[in-house]
Write a protein that holds these residues in place. Structure first.
Motif, mmCIF file in Angstrom:
data_model
loop_
_atom_site.group_PDB
_atom_site.id
_atom_site.type_symbol
_atom_site.label_atom_id
_atom_site.label_comp_id
_atom_site.label_asym_id
_atom_site.label_seq_id
_atom_site.Cartn_x
_atom_site.Cartn_y
_atom_site.Cartn_z
ATOM 1 N N LEU A 196 0.860 -1.183 0.000
ATOM 2 C CA LEU A 196 0.000 0.000 0.000
ATOM 3 C C LEU A 196 0.893 1.228 0.000
ATOM 4 N N THR A 197 0.892 1.954 -1.107
ATOM 5 C CA THR A 197 1.728 3.141 -1.225
ATOM 6 C C THR A 197 1.078 4.088 -2.216
ATOM 7 N N HIS A 198 1.752 5.202 -2.520
ATOM 8 C CA HIS A 198 1.216 6.178 -3.478
ATOM 9 C C HIS A 198 1.601 5.755 -4.898
ATOM 10 N N TYR A 199 0.913 4.769 -5.417
ATOM 11 C CA TYR A 199 1.261 4.213 -6.725
ATOM 12 C C TYR A 199 0.773 5.088 -7.877
ATOM 13 N N GLN A 200 -0.216 5.979 -7.627
ATOM 14 C CA GLN A 200 -0.809 6.749 -8.730
ATOM 15 C C GLN A 200 0.046 7.939 -9.151
ATOM 16 N N VAL A 201 0.967 8.364 -8.311
ATOM 17 C CA VAL A 201 1.696 9.599 -8.586
ATOM 18 C C VAL A 201 2.650 9.431 -9.764
ATOM 19 N N HIS A 202 2.924 10.549 -10.433
ATOM 20 C CA HIS A 202 3.871 10.527 -11.552
ATOM 21 C C HIS A 202 5.155 11.203 -11.094
ATOM 22 N N ASN A 203 5.784 10.501 -10.182
ATOM 23 C CA ASN A 203 6.968 10.985 -9.490
ATOM 24 C C ASN A 203 7.980 9.841 -9.478
ATOM 25 N N HIS A 204 9.146 10.072 -10.056
ATOM 26 C CA HIS A 204 10.142 9.008 -10.201
ATOM 27 C C HIS A 204 10.555 8.414 -8.856
ATOM 28 N N GLY A 205 10.742 9.269 -7.850
ATOM 29 C CA GLY A 205 11.172 8.782 -6.543
ATOM 30 C C GLY A 205 10.152 7.863 -5.914
ATOM 31 N N ALA A 206 8.872 8.240 -5.993
ATOM 32 C CA ALA A 206 7.808 7.425 -5.406
ATOM 33 C C ALA A 206 7.722 6.058 -6.087
ATOM 34 N N ILE A 207 7.844 6.057 -7.405
ATOM 35 C CA ILE A 207 7.779 4.782 -8.135
ATOM 36 C C ILE A 207 9.031 3.952 -7.867
ATOM 37 N N LEU A 208 10.165 4.617 -7.738
ATOM 38 C CA LEU A 208 11.407 3.894 -7.491
ATOM 39 C C LEU A 208 11.380 3.198 -6.133
ATOM 40 N N GLN A 209 10.852 3.868 -5.101
ATOM 41 C CA GLN A 209 10.785 3.219 -3.795
ATOM 42 C C GLN A 209 9.792 2.062 -3.826
ATOM 43 N N MET A 210 8.711 2.205 -4.597
ATOM 44 C CA MET A 210 7.749 1.115 -4.741
ATOM 45 C C MET A 210 8.397 -0.075 -5.452
ATOM 46 N N HIS A 211 9.164 0.217 -6.479
ATOM 47 C CA HIS A 211 9.869 -0.831 -7.226
ATOM 48 C C HIS A 211 10.848 -1.570 -6.317
ATOM 49 N N ALA A 212 11.551 -0.810 -5.488
ATOM 50 C CA ALA A 212 12.546 -1.406 -4.588
ATOM 51 C C ALA A 212 11.882 -2.339 -3.575
ATOM 52 N N LEU A 213 10.774 -1.916 -2.994
ATOM 53 C CA LEU A 213 10.079 -2.759 -2.019
ATOM 54 C C LEU A 213 9.476 -3.981 -2.703
ATOM 55 N N TYR A 214 8.941 -3.786 -3.890
ATOM 56 C CA TYR A 214 8.371 -4.886 -4.681
ATOM 57 C C TYR A 214 9.424 -5.959 -4.940
ATOM 58 N N GLN A 215 10.608 -5.538 -5.387
ATOM 59 C CA GLN A 215 11.682 -6.486 -5.692
ATOM 60 C C GLN A 215 12.232 -7.129 -4.420
ATOM 61 N N THR A 216 12.257 -6.383 -3.333
ATOM 62 C CA THR A 216 12.727 -6.945 -2.062
ATOM 63 C C THR A 216 11.782 -8.038 -1.584
ATOM 64 N N LEU A 217 10.481 -7.811 -1.665
ATOM 65 C CA LEU A 217 9.505 -8.826 -1.263
ATOM 66 C C LEU A 217 9.621 -10.069 -2.145
#
Length: 362
Positions: free
Chosen positions: A7-28
């Motif tokens: 659960l995160t701010h997936y809708q935003v068009h912000n590289h940093g927000a998507i990058l942190q989501m990508h990092a957590l996704y890959q870590t899981l």
């Protein structure tokens, strides 16, 4: 295979927000889970109606974007339209999505980013309410500039306090958020750092340069409404000219830059890695620069002073903070012991992974 939703701010068009989501996704995924990004309708109740139209894209948004075009100009408008497509394509190609209220997750991880913030509205799912999962934890969540007083002013204390108390484990990414959790819920959260530092992107950073720039350059990574002040621009361009560097605005449009790059989040990592220097006023601009050991100057603004100061102080990079652009050359010329920084990042990475392993069982 057990499933873990983010659960995160997936809708935003912000590289940093998507990058942190990508990092957590890959870590899981690396921890043995089938990861999902959980979707929801974001609440904008605390925004003026005019700004709500900006975020709730529909026919009602047309007047807002017509005014945007007139005010911002065709160059920025076209850039942002292409950026919207670039980031949407990246998300579509890299993540599996599920509506949160229809999900069947074994675990739900709230975070990272400012998921506990109330600046635009209140999203009860971020505090664990109505999420159909008995195992909810947070990872590196932040309240941003929302403190306990702001929570009470919006009559959300009971909502947030009761929600946080239902979490299996609580983890925030800065001291201000730690203090807010403690004051609202009488709980001590663990502090761990942003997923970008947790994951590290070692494989991705070994890939070849993307070839979208030639020669030596300085990266400006700032929202397009920032770093347009005449004095700031003059000092950045003066430093670049003195050091024979092109000015590359990465991910955001700045008319005065030599090059404006429309790139995806992984390309941003490599662009910053290959740069001679970075000028930023964002949290993730600082995170990425530290991760790839590129000299940077971080201009700290009132809106992000909590998270930026805590991040830089914790990494031993307080000398990278810049209170005034007159200090730009001085800050960028400072020597940094990157071995010490990398050692701290490794230490923080191990701590973050231990937290996740302890509280998630694949």
């Amino acid at each position: 295979m057990k499933k873990a939703g983010i659960l995160t701010h997936y809708q935003v068009h912000n590289h940093g927000a998507i990058l942190q989501m990508h990092a957590l996704y890959q870590t899981l995924r690396a921890l043995g889970f089938k990861p999902y990004v959980l979707t929801y309708k974001k609440d904008f109740s605390f925004l003026p109606p005019s700004l709500g139209e900006k975020y709730n894209i529909s026919l009602k948004s047309a007047p807002y974007y017509a005014k945007y075009l007139l005010k911002k100009g065709i160059g920025k408008t076209l850039f942002n339209f292409r950026k919207y497509r670039t980031l949407n394509r990246f998300k579509k190609e890299n993540y599996d999505f599920k509506p949160v209220f229809q999900s069947d997750m074994d675990y739900v991880v709230v975070g990272s980013d400012e998921v506990f913030s109330l600046e635009v509205g209140v999203n009860m799912i971020m505090y664990g309410h109505a999420v159909p999962c008995g195992n909810i934890i947070s990872y590196a969540a932040s309240f941003g500039q929302t403190d306990a007083a702001a929570v009470r002013a919006r009559n959300c204390e009971n909502l947030i306090s009761s929600g946080l108390k239902s979490f299996k484990a609580l983890c925030v990414r800065d001291e201000a958020s730690f203090n807010t959790v403690k004051e609202l819920a009488s709980l001590e959260a663990e502090i761990n750092f942003d997923p970008v530092l947790l994951y590290g992107f070692e494989k991705e950073l070994r890939q070849k340069p993307i070839g979208k720039t030639t020669g030596k350059y300085l990266v400006v990574y700032a929202y397009d409404n920032n770093m347009n002040d005449e004095r700031e621009v003059s000092l950045i361009k003066e430093y670049a000219a003195k050091n024979n560097l092109k000015v590359v605005s990465a991910g955001y449009y700045h008319k005065w830059a030599d090059i404006n790059l429309n790139i995806n989040p992984l390309e941003l990592l490599r662009v910053i890695k290959e740069a001679q220097a970075v000028v930023t006023d964002t949290f993730h601009g600082s995170v990425i620069s530290a991760l790839v050991n590129t000299p940077f100057a971080a201009f700290v603004r009132p809106i992000n002073v909590n998270k930026m100061t805590f991040l830089l102080d914790s990494l031993g990079l307080s000398g990278r903070k810049m209170g005034d652009f007159s200090k730009l050359e001085e800050v960028l010329s400072r020597e940094t012991d990157w071995n010490a920084v990398n050692g701290k990042i490794s230490e923080l990475r191990a701590k973050g992974l231990n937290y996740l392993k302890k509280n998630l069982t694949a």
